[in-house]
Design a protein around this motif. Structure first.
Motif, PDB file in Angstrom:
ATOM      1  N   ILE A  36      73.301  35.148  49.319  1.00  0.00           N
ATOM      2  CA  ILE A  36      74.477  34.318  49.593  1.00  0.00           C
ATOM      3  C   ILE A  36      75.113  34.722  50.916  1.00  0.00           C
ATOM      4  N   SER A  37      75.206  36.023  51.171  1.00  0.00           N
ATOM      5  CA  SER A  37      75.779  36.514  52.432  1.00  0.00           C
ATOM      6  C   SER A  37      74.955  36.063  53.631  1.00  0.00           C
ATOM      7  N   ALA A  38      73.638  36.114  53.505  1.00  0.00           N
ATOM      8  CA  ALA A  38      72.769  35.662  54.601  1.00  0.00           C
ATOM      9  C   ALA A  38      72.989  34.181  54.874  1.00  0.00           C
ATOM     10  N   SER A  42      76.267  33.698  56.676  1.00  0.00           N
ATOM     11  CA  SER A  42      76.145  34.118  58.073  1.00  0.00           C
ATOM     12  C   SER A  42      75.327  33.123  58.887  1.00  0.00           C
ATOM     13  N   LEU A  43      74.236  32.625  58.309  1.00  0.00           N
ATOM     14  CA  LEU A  43      73.411  31.637  59.014  1.00  0.00           C
ATOM     15  C   LEU A  43      74.185  30.356  59.293  1.00  0.00           C
ATOM     16  N   ILE A  44      74.987  29.928  58.327  1.00  0.00           N
ATOM     17  CA  ILE A  44      75.785  28.709  58.510  1.00  0.00           C
ATOM     18  C   ILE A  44      76.870  28.918  59.564  1.00  0.00           C
ATOM     19  N   LYS A  45      77.567  30.057  59.493  1.00  0.00           N
ATOM     20  CA  LYS A  45      78.682  30.299  60.413  1.00  0.00           C
ATOM     21  C   LYS A  45      78.231  30.677  61.819  1.00  0.00           C
ATOM     22  N   SER A  46      77.172  31.486  61.931  1.00  0.00           N
ATOM     23  CA  SER A  46      76.786  32.037  63.231  1.00  0.00           C
ATOM     24  C   SER A  46      75.451  31.527  63.757  1.00  0.00           C
ATOM     25  N   LEU A  49      81.376  40.224  58.425  1.00  0.00           N
ATOM     26  CA  LEU A  49      81.349  40.793  57.080  1.00  0.00           C
ATOM     27  C   LEU A  49      80.130  40.308  56.312  1.00  0.00           C
ATOM     28  N   ALA A  50      79.830  39.018  56.418  1.00  0.00           N
ATOM     29  CA  ALA A  50      78.664  38.477  55.711  1.00  0.00           C
ATOM     30  C   ALA A  50      77.380  39.153  56.188  1.00  0.00           C
ATOM     31  N   PHE A  57      73.049  43.166  55.188  1.00  0.00           N
ATOM     32  CA  PHE A  57      72.298  44.373  55.525  1.00  0.00           C
ATOM     33  C   PHE A  57      72.348  45.392  54.385  1.00  0.00           C
ATOM     34  N   TYR A  58      73.533  45.775  53.959  1.00  0.00           N
ATOM     35  CA  TYR A  58      73.654  46.840  52.960  1.00  0.00           C
ATOM     36  C   TYR A  58      73.120  46.419  51.589  1.00  0.00           C
TER      37      TYR A  58
END
Length: 165
Positions: free
Chosen positions: A19-21, A24-28, A36-37, A42-43
């Motif tokens: 979900i975080s990836a 991040s893909l959508i936003k950046s 943060l995403a 990563f972690y």
């Protein structure tokens, strides 16, 4: 579903990473370790990959373990590049590709396990060799290739306009 406590932990952490990836893909337009995403990706991917080493339906090392180690290697190199090679330069191309490739690789067991277990009692696929799994992974691979090309082109434009401090 028959998941162990480690399996449940691994699954929850892995879902959060995915979900975080996606966020991040959508936003950046990439998995951005400045956000943060990106940091959560990563972690949580690191934890998920390491916990995968403790999961196996067969004894010994299996392809899932090798995949998990490859993912750890990819995100580790990407993180090293992120920390040590600041600025918009050629290293961002490698960092972006390694993070995206790790995400794609993470989706292979995710698709297999999800389709083989959900819905409970009547899963979508009968196992890893089911055609729906192969077709879905192929579709995700095509998205990965298209996304990588777009990321590469965007980063090249950014690098071209970057003035070294």
């Amino acid at each position: 579903m028959g998941l162990s406590n480690l399996g449940i932990f691994h699954t929850v952490i892995g879902i959060i990473a995915i979900i975080s990836a996606i966020i991040s893909l959508i936003k950046s337009g990439k998995i951005n370790l400045d956000t943060l995403a990106g940091k959560i990706y990563f972690y949580f991917t690191l934890i998920s990959s390491l916990t995968a080493l403790g999961l196996s339906s067969v004894k010994g090392v299996n392809p899932g373990h090798i995949l998990a180690l490859l993912i750890v290697m990819l995100i580790s190199v990407a993180y090293i590049l992120y920390v040590r090679k600041k600025g918009n330069n050629g290293y961002r191309l490698i960092e972006n590709f390694f993070l995206s490739f790790s995400f794609f690789l993470s989706l292979i067991p995710t698709v297999n396990e999800t389709f083989s277990r959900v819905p409970v009692g009547n899963p979508i696929a009968s196992g890893p060799k089911d055609p729906i799994i192969g077709t879905t992974i192929l579709f995700i691979f095509v998205l990965f290739i298209i996304g990588s090309i777009l990321q590469f082109r965007k980063q090249k434009r950014i690098n071209k306009n970057y003035i070294t401090p």
